[in-house]
Design an enzyme around this catalytic site. Sequence first.
Site, mmCIF file in Angstrom:
data_model
loop_
_atom_site.group_PDB
_atom_site.id
_atom_site.type_symbol
_atom_site.label_atom_id
_atom_site.label_comp_id
_atom_site.label_asym_id
_atom_site.label_seq_id
_atom_site.Cartn_x
_atom_site.Cartn_y
_atom_site.Cartn_z
ATOM 1 C CG ASP A 91 53.169 -1.629 -12.013
ATOM 2 O OD1 ASP A 91 52.860 -1.472 -13.105
ATOM 3 O OD2 ASP A 91 53.139 -2.143 -10.980
ATOM 4 C CG HIS A 133 52.531 1.765 -3.978
ATOM 5 N ND1 HIS A 133 51.550 1.280 -3.088
ATOM 6 C CD2 HIS A 133 51.664 2.338 -4.974
ATOM 7 C CE1 HIS A 133 50.138 1.343 -3.647
ATOM 8 N NE2 HIS A 133 50.069 2.523 -4.631
ATOM 9 C CG ASP A 169 46.549 6.539 -4.071
ATOM 10 O OD1 ASP A 169 46.100 5.682 -4.972
ATOM 11 O OD2 ASP A 169 47.490 7.365 -4.575
ATOM 12 C CG HIS A 171 46.363 2.056 -6.369
ATOM 13 N ND1 HIS A 171 46.051 3.275 -6.856
ATOM 14 C CD2 HIS A 171 46.272 1.036 -7.234
ATOM 15 C CE1 HIS A 171 45.824 2.962 -8.256
ATOM 16 N NE2 HIS A 171 45.804 1.710 -8.369
ATOM 17 C CG ASP A 258 44.486 6.777 -7.548
ATOM 18 O OD1 ASP A 258 43.844 7.249 -6.380
ATOM 19 O OD2 ASP A 258 45.223 6.263 -7.408
#
Length: 385
Positions: A91, A133, A169, A171, A258
Site C-alpha cells: 500500500d 489514514h 471518502d 474509506h 472514490d
Amino acid sequence: MKKPVFIYSEQLLNYKFNDDHPFNHFRVKLTYDLLNSMGALTEEQVIPPLEACDEQLALIHDRAYIEAVKKAGEGDYDESASLTFGLGTEDTPIFPHMHEASALIVGATLQAVDMVMEGKATHALNLSGGLHHGFRGKASGFCIYNDCSIAIEYMRRKYGVKVLYVDTDAHHGDGVQWAFYDDADVCTVSIHETGRYLFPGTGQITEKGQGKGYGFSFNLPIDAFTEDESWIELYKTSLLEIADYFKPDVIFTQNGADAHFLDPLTHLCSTMKTYDTIPRLAKTIADAYCGGRWIAVGGGGYDIWRAVPRAWARIWLVMNGIEASGPLPSTWLNKWQKKSPVTLPETWEDRENAYKPIPRKQEITEKNALTLSKALYLIRNEKRT
C-alpha cells in the site's frame, strides 16, 4: 484577499509511489487544468505551498517515525525496521524523497488553514491533501503524514477553535478519528462504505468517542452499492443535525471522490449528483456556523480521468459561486483525451442509466436509514430529554 484560495504547485505531484500504484496525484493537475480551461482560477487565487517543518509534523507524528520516513526516502533504511513504521508495504511503498513530498502536502494544508483563519481568504482548497489514514507512528493506506490531523491540531493550538471534520471518502477516516477520539473540541464525521468489504475495516456506528470526546465521533457506514438518493439523504440529515449540535468555529472537509460508481477500488454507486451536493452543504454549514470559514482537501479517488477532476472541480466552483453544467470545456477534452486510456466524459453530469440497476436498492436504502438513526441517536435522544 477575501476570495477563496487554491493551494497548488506541480511539486505536489512528487508524492508518487510508482507508475503502477493506484494513488496517482496526476488527478490534481487534471483538476487544476479543468478549472483553468473554464477560466475559474485567477492568478491571485493560486498560492504555492511551503514545506511543513518537523515541529509541525510532530503535532501528530512521533519524532522517530518522522526520522524513519526521512531515512527511507534517502535509501538509508532496514526493511524489517521500516515495516514496523508501515513503510515499504504494498500500500505504501518507499520512494525517493518521500519525506519532502509528504511534508509539502502538509505544508499546503497548513497554508490553507492560515489563509482562512487569518481572514485572508473566505475558503481554501488543497486537493493534494486529505491523507486521512496516517497514524502517529505508522503509514497506512497510501498515507504517510496525516495532513488532516496535523491541520486540526494546528488550528486547536494556534487559533483555539472547535473543528468540525467531515470525511466523505469511501474509506473510513480512521487516522483522524483516533487522533481526536477523546477530544471534545473536535467533532469527526465519516460517511463511508461499510468496512465489511473495504479497508480499513473500522468506522462502526458504535465508535462514538471516549472520555471528554464521547459523543463527538460520528460514523455512518453505508452498504455497498448505495446510490445517490440514499447517500445524499444520509449526508444532508446527519451534517445538519451534527452541525447544530456541535456548533463549530470552522469546518474542515476531506473530499475523497472514490464513492463514484466508476471507482475501481470501492463498491458504491454515487454519481456527480452526490459530488454536487457535498460542497454545497459544506458551504452552507460554514456560512451558518463558522463565519464562512471552510478548509477543504482532497483524498481518495482512483478513476483519475473520468470521475475525480469533475468531482473535485465542483468544490472550487461552489467556493466561488460558479455554476457548471452541460459540456465540459472542449480545450480540456481535446488536450487530455489524447493521453487518457479511457474515453473522457463530455459533460459535467453523468449520463442517466450509466450503470446497471441495483436489485437490492430498497433493502440498501432501508438499511442505510437505520444506520442514520442509530448514528444520530445520542443527538436525538438529547433533544427529547
